[in-house]
Design an enzyme around this catalytic site. Structure first.
Site, PDB file in Angstrom:
ATOM      1  N   GLY A   1       0.791  -1.214   0.000  1.00  0.00           N
ATOM      2  CA  GLY A   1       0.000   0.000   0.000  1.00  0.00           C
ATOM      3  C   GLY A   1       0.826   1.267   0.000  1.00  0.00           C
ATOM      4  O   GLY A   1       0.456   2.256  -0.647  1.00  0.00           O
TER       5      GLY A   1
ATOM      6  N   ASN B   1      -7.753   3.918   8.768  1.00  0.00           N
ATOM      7  CA  ASN B   1      -7.118   2.766   9.394  1.00  0.00           C
ATOM      8  C   ASN B   1      -7.138   2.826  10.915  1.00  0.00           C
ATOM      9  O   ASN B   1      -7.020   1.789  11.580  1.00  0.00           O
ATOM     10  CB  ASN B   1      -5.672   2.639   8.916  1.00  0.00           C
ATOM     11  CG  ASN B   1      -4.898   3.942   9.044  1.00  0.00           C
ATOM     12  OD1 ASN B   1      -5.261   4.938   8.407  1.00  0.00           O
ATOM     13  ND2 ASN B   1      -3.858   3.950   9.838  1.00  0.00           N
TER      14      ASN B   1
ATOM     15  N   GLN C   1      -7.739  -0.444   3.770  1.00  0.00           N
ATOM     16  CA  GLN C   1      -8.558  -1.018   4.838  1.00  0.00           C
ATOM     17  C   GLN C   1      -9.938  -1.457   4.358  1.00  0.00           C
ATOM     18  O   GLN C   1     -10.657  -2.160   5.074  1.00  0.00           O
ATOM     19  CB  GLN C   1      -8.729  -0.008   5.980  1.00  0.00           C
ATOM     20  CG  GLN C   1      -7.443   0.344   6.701  1.00  0.00           C
ATOM     21  CD  GLN C   1      -6.888  -0.799   7.533  1.00  0.00           C
ATOM     22  OE1 GLN C   1      -7.616  -1.701   7.936  1.00  0.00           O
ATOM     23  NE2 GLN C   1      -5.590  -0.778   7.779  1.00  0.00           N
TER      24      GLN C   1
ATOM     25  N   SER D   1      -3.443  -3.489  -0.405  1.00  0.00           N
ATOM     26  CA  SER D   1      -2.305  -4.229   0.136  1.00  0.00           C
ATOM     27  C   SER D   1      -2.748  -5.593   0.623  1.00  0.00           C
ATOM     28  O   SER D   1      -3.709  -5.708   1.386  1.00  0.00           O
ATOM     29  CB  SER D   1      -1.667  -3.451   1.289  1.00  0.00           C
ATOM     30  OG  SER D   1      -0.465  -4.057   1.720  1.00  0.00           O
ATOM     31  N   ALA D   2      -2.034  -6.639   0.187  1.00  0.00           N
ATOM     32  CA  ALA D   2      -2.469  -8.015   0.424  1.00  0.00           C
ATOM     33  C   ALA D   2      -2.561  -8.385   1.893  1.00  0.00           C
ATOM     34  O   ALA D   2      -3.458  -9.132   2.296  1.00  0.00           O
ATOM     35  CB  ALA D   2      -1.524  -8.987  -0.294  1.00  0.00           C
ATOM     36  N   HIS D   3      -1.646  -7.878   2.717  1.00  0.00           N
ATOM     37  CA  HIS D   3      -1.578  -8.387   4.088  1.00  0.00           C
ATOM     38  C   HIS D   3      -2.689  -7.866   4.988  1.00  0.00           C
ATOM     39  O   HIS D   3      -2.796  -8.262   6.153  1.00  0.00           O
ATOM     40  CB  HIS D   3      -0.199  -8.097   4.706  1.00  0.00           C
ATOM     41  CG  HIS D   3       0.012  -6.685   5.158  1.00  0.00           C
ATOM     42  ND1 HIS D   3       0.033  -6.333   6.487  1.00  0.00           N
ATOM     43  CD2 HIS D   3       0.240  -5.557   4.473  1.00  0.00           C
ATOM     44  CE1 HIS D   3       0.269  -5.040   6.604  1.00  0.00           C
ATOM     45  NE2 HIS D   3       0.405  -4.541   5.388  1.00  0.00           N
TER      46      HIS D   3
ATOM     47  N   CYS E   1       2.209   1.953  11.806  1.00  0.00           N
ATOM     48  CA  CYS E   1       3.375   2.650  11.268  1.00  0.00           C
ATOM     49  C   CYS E   1       3.887   3.722  12.218  1.00  0.00           C
ATOM     50  O   CYS E   1       4.988   4.227  12.044  1.00  0.00           O
ATOM     51  CB  CYS E   1       3.029   3.268   9.923  1.00  0.00           C
ATOM     52  SG  CYS E   1       2.444   2.067   8.723  1.00  0.00           S
TER      53      CYS E   1
END
Length: 389
Positions: free
Chosen positions: A74, A154, A182, A202-204, A328
């Site tokens: 992302g 998020n 998200q 974003s995959a995770h 983050c």
């Protein structure tokens, strides 16, 4: 010795990779290890797997396969969207509109562009973290080239009126980018319905591997190349493709979107039970984010007279993994920029707790948290010099 109970409630930070996703990825680490850019059969197998995953991502968001470009996640996708549009359209304009509560993957690129002479308008939000579409329209000038507003926050889970914002941007001939990291798997995402010219994922965040993401770029959208080198990704994003990660992303998004109606409803019911339980049991507590227009898995509350870091440490000792905000910035001592933008004083924002649920969570997990959390907060307030009773 009895094994300590583990309750993972930090799915906004990352999610466990699903077993079906692992199984789909495994062959591309070993017997199907070819480089998709080569011409022999082994390479063609890898190339076909990449293109199949591209089709799955496109189907999940309502786009075309040729509009999906794979990235490292992302953060790269957001950087590419913001900086790529700025570079491609510099002669046309130098003004970008975003919100004060974006992820730092958007805010920091905007700040970097300001140092290069671009102008950025950071729109305020209301107490629930919502952007006023009217404020977007008021901020547009004849030099505006991009509006970037996230689909869902998020930290506090607030869902933004992106369809209306996208329409306003297009009415003024301005590109619209949304960070949907998200949102995927939480509620239906459709690039046409949102009016998105660029969309990051974003995959995770939905059961896929870390280090793999995608940027949707609507056909005809001018975006500068972000990484130079080879001719991968239609010559727009150089570097040998992360084939196992891309395969995992494709499988994960297919599963997440396919299971979404049932999964989101169950998780939202658990979320509501937790919000009611926390607010009823613990005084001097407030819900952060919109009460109804929020992600189905997000519980974010602020407790007066306590520090979020202390809450996390005590919860961790009880086997509960949670967060005070964005992963983050979890090492930062500064209050969340999202909560302060919503009007929380720093002393309240410091006492925030984010619990984000996932498919693996159960009603028993929710009840366990509701059982131990009041005692954790009471203990910290008794120790607090800030005014605990």
């Amino acid at each position: 010795m009895e094994q300590r109970r583990t309750v993972y409630m930090d799915h906004a930070a990352t999610t466990p990779v699903r077993q079906e996703v692992v199984e789909a990825m495994l062959p591309y680490f070993s017997e199907r290890f070819g480089n998709p850019s080569s011409l022999y059969a082994l390479a063609r197998e890898a190339k076909e797997a990449v293109e199949e995953a591209r089709g799955r991502v496109a189907a999940a968001i309502g786009g075309r396969p040729e509009e999906v470009f794979f990235t490292s996640g992302g953060t790269e996708s957001d950087n590419w969207a913001v900086k790529g549009v700025a570079a491609a359209l510099r002669k046309r304009g130098d003004h970008i509109i975003t919100s004060a509560i974006e992820h730092h993957a958007v805010l920091h690129p905007c700040e970097a562009l300001e140092k290069q002479g671009y102008r950025v308008t950071y729109l305020p939000v209301d107490e629930f973290g919502r952007v006023d579409p009217g404020a977007v329209e008021d901020a547009v000038t004849d030099r505006t080239i991009l509006v970037s507003v996230m689909a869902a926050n998020n930290e506090i889970g607030t869902v933004q009126p992106v369809a209306e914002i996208g329409r306003i941007a297009h009415d003024h001939g301005v590109l619209f980018h949304t960070d949907a990291v998200q949102a995927i798997g939480a509620y239906p995402v459709d690039v046409d319905g949102m009016g998105a010219d660029l969309l990051a994922l974003s995959a995770h965040k939905f059961g896929g591997p870390k280090g793999t993401g995608a940027l949707y770029i609507r056909r005809g959208t001018r975006v500068a190349t972000f990484m130079d080198g080879g001719a991968q990704e239609q010559g727009r994003r150089a570097g040998t493709e992360n084939v196992p990660g891309i395969v995992g992303l494709g499988r994960a998004i297919e599963l997440a979107v396919g299971e979404m109606p049932r999964s989101s409803a169950r998780i939202a019911a658990m979320r509501d039970r937790m919000i009611r339980g926390i607010l009823d049991a613990i005084p001097d507590t407030r819900l952060n984010g919109h009460p109804t227009e929020r992600l189905p898995n997000n519980v974010n509350v602020a407790f007066r007279y306590v520090e979020g870091e202390s809450i996390l440490l005590l919860l961790d000792s009880l086997g509960i993994a949670a967060s005070t905000g964005s992963a983050c910035t979890s090492a930062s001592l500064e209050p969340s920029h999202v909560l302060t933008a919503c009007g929380l004083p720093p002393e309240h924002a410091h006492g925030s707790l984010r619990l984000t649920l996932g498919p693996g969570n159960t009603g028993d997990d929710a009840e366990y948290v509701l059982t131990v959390l009041p005692g954790v907060i009471e203990r910290l307030r008794q120790m607090s010099p800030l005014g605990g009773r």
